[in-house]
Design a protein around this motif. Structure first.
Motif, mmCIF file in Angstrom:
data_model
loop_
_atom_site.group_PDB
_atom_site.id
_atom_site.type_symbol
_atom_site.label_atom_id
_atom_site.label_comp_id
_atom_site.label_asym_id
_atom_site.label_seq_id
_atom_site.Cartn_x
_atom_site.Cartn_y
_atom_site.Cartn_z
ATOM 1 N N UNK A 145 -3.973 -32.958 18.402
ATOM 2 C CA UNK A 145 -3.076 -33.424 19.455
ATOM 3 C C UNK A 145 -2.659 -34.872 19.192
ATOM 4 N N UNK A 146 -1.373 -35.135 18.954
ATOM 5 C CA UNK A 146 -0.921 -36.513 18.741
ATOM 6 C C UNK A 146 -1.157 -37.374 19.976
ATOM 7 N N UNK A 147 -1.309 -38.679 19.766
ATOM 8 C CA UNK A 147 -1.610 -39.597 20.862
ATOM 9 C C UNK A 147 -0.506 -39.592 21.920
ATOM 10 N N UNK A 148 0.758 -39.513 21.487
ATOM 11 C CA UNK A 148 1.861 -39.525 22.443
ATOM 12 C C UNK A 148 1.814 -38.297 23.341
ATOM 13 N N UNK A 149 1.456 -37.159 22.783
ATOM 14 C CA UNK A 149 1.351 -35.956 23.594
ATOM 15 C C UNK A 149 0.199 -36.054 24.577
ATOM 16 N N UNK A 150 -0.891 -36.677 24.171
ATOM 17 C CA UNK A 150 -2.006 -36.861 25.096
ATOM 18 C C UNK A 150 -1.567 -37.708 26.288
ATOM 19 N N UNK A 172 9.779 -35.088 24.167
ATOM 20 C CA UNK A 172 8.312 -35.115 24.211
ATOM 21 C C UNK A 172 7.801 -33.911 24.990
ATOM 22 N N UNK A 173 8.522 -33.551 26.052
ATOM 23 C CA UNK A 173 8.148 -32.363 26.825
ATOM 24 C C UNK A 173 8.245 -31.110 25.953
ATOM 25 N N UNK A 174 9.317 -30.995 25.171
ATOM 26 C CA UNK A 174 9.487 -29.827 24.300
ATOM 27 C C UNK A 174 8.368 -29.761 23.262
ATOM 28 N N UNK A 175 8.000 -30.923 22.699
ATOM 29 C CA UNK A 175 6.895 -30.959 21.738
ATOM 30 C C UNK A 175 5.582 -30.562 22.409
ATOM 31 N N UNK A 176 5.386 -31.044 23.631
ATOM 32 C CA UNK A 176 4.181 -30.693 24.386
ATOM 33 C C UNK A 176 4.116 -29.190 24.635
ATOM 34 N N UNK A 177 5.246 -28.595 25.016
ATOM 35 C CA UNK A 177 5.267 -27.165 25.284
ATOM 36 C C UNK A 177 4.946 -26.359 24.029
ATOM 37 N N UNK A 178 5.523 -26.750 22.890
ATOM 38 C CA UNK A 178 5.243 -26.031 21.642
ATOM 39 C C UNK A 178 3.769 -26.131 21.280
ATOM 40 N N UNK A 179 3.234 -27.339 21.371
ATOM 41 C CA UNK A 179 1.829 -27.534 21.029
ATOM 42 C C UNK A 179 0.924 -26.793 22.008
ATOM 43 N N UNK A 180 1.248 -26.867 23.277
ATOM 44 C CA UNK A 180 0.438 -26.212 24.303
ATOM 45 C C UNK A 180 0.423 -24.700 24.122
ATOM 46 N N UNK A 181 1.589 -24.095 23.873
ATOM 47 C CA UNK A 181 1.645 -22.652 23.696
ATOM 48 C C UNK A 181 0.905 -22.218 22.431
#
Length: 313
Positions: free
Chosen positions: A269-274, A168-177
């Protein structure tokens, strides 16, 4: 909702030039911008042809930006910068309509540029409603985020992240960047039209600077490489990280609302990432205020967004 446009992967061979032209024409029609068809097709064909001739796979084309200012991006796997040739001569006009360099792209664009990324490079342009006779638009060539020499933190705030979910952290980083880059390009090309994009980019940069100086981030990188499902990470961060994290919680909410209101062509932004970003950033805020670490699995599902307050001595 944002209008997500999936990237199109291209194979080697000139057939991909025609495939890319058809793809970008379909994308323009899908967002109701038929007025941009000619410039979008011509500029895309030029960038794809250059990538096929001078770069290396993988190559793909995608559309980003907004309905108002759509942007075509061509990615390739090479770090070699393209050679700008913005002086179009009479001899150039006798050549094929592809392979003439960025001069043709500039003629098709209201804004354009290129940047080197970790895995290759991206050359982008915003199609114009009318193709110019000469390339008059100056491009933003190779304006990636500045790489500065930063000293690691030696004194600051200790923060422990318990049971951090690595995927989830890796997905967050990709989306954030991706979000950070999108806002930076909008601010670069249309800062007057999107002033919020400029403010958001500034906040993202401050938070990135804090994390880049934090001790302990290497342990998280190792866990990602090893494929661990979760990891406990102890960080030593700057004294500004808590306030910048609190600001980031608000900024990411604003960014999501901005993406939806401006109908960006990506970045929902997916709910899990939020949920993850609220927990992740919230731990910097909570622990700076003197509270004990709270694991990802034990977090309150409906907790209020934490606000920054100076920690107790």
């Amino acid at each position: 909702m944002p209008l997500n446009q999936e990237a199109m992967a291209l194979q080697s061979g000139l057939r991909s030039v025609m495939d890319a032209r058809r793809w970008v024409a379909t994308a323009c029609r899908a967002i109701g911008r038929e007025d941009l068809l000619e410039a979008a097709e011509m500029g895309t064909a030029e960038l794809v042809a250059n990538a096929l001739i001078h770069a290396r796979p993988p190559i793909h084309v995608r559309m980003r930006g907004t309905r108002e200012h759509p942007r075509v991006e061509v990615f390739d796997g090479s770090h070699q910068p393209p050679a700008p040739n913005l002086r179009m001569t009479e001899d150039d006009e006798l050549l094929s309509t592809i392979g003439r360099g960025l001069g043709l792209v500039a003629m098709c664009a209201t804004a354009w540029g290129a940047e080197i990324q970790r895995t290759g490079k991206v050359v982008w342009f915003e199609p114009a409603a009318q193709i110019a006779e000469q390339p008059e638009v100056e491009g933003d060539l190779f304006e990636p985020d500045a790489i500065e020499s930063r000293r690691m933190v030696t004194e600051g705030q200790r923060v422990v992240l318990l049971e951090l979910p690595t995927q989830i952290y890796a997905d967050f980083q990709r989306h954030y960047q991706e979000l950070r880059r999108e806002l930076r390009l909008l601010a670069l090309a249309h800062g007057d039209a999107y002033p919020l994009a400029t403010s958001l980019s500034s906040a993202f940069r401050a938070f990135d600077d804090d994390l880049s100086r934090a001790q302990g981030m290497a342990d998280l990188d190792i866990a990602l490489e090893d494929g661990d499902e979760q990891v406990d990470v102890e960080l030593l961060v700057t004294t500004t990280t808590a306030s910048n994290s609190a600001r980031m919680i608000d900024m990411l909410e604003l960014a999501d609302a901005f993406c939806r209101s401006e109908r960006l062509l990506s970045l929902a932004t997916p709910a899990e990432q939020k949920a993850f970003q609220r927990w992740f950033l919230g731990e910097f805020v909570r622990q700076a205020a003197g509270e004990l670490p709270e694991s990802w699995s034990a977090r309150p599902r409906n907790s209020a967004v934490p606000r920054f307050a100076p920690g107790r001595p």
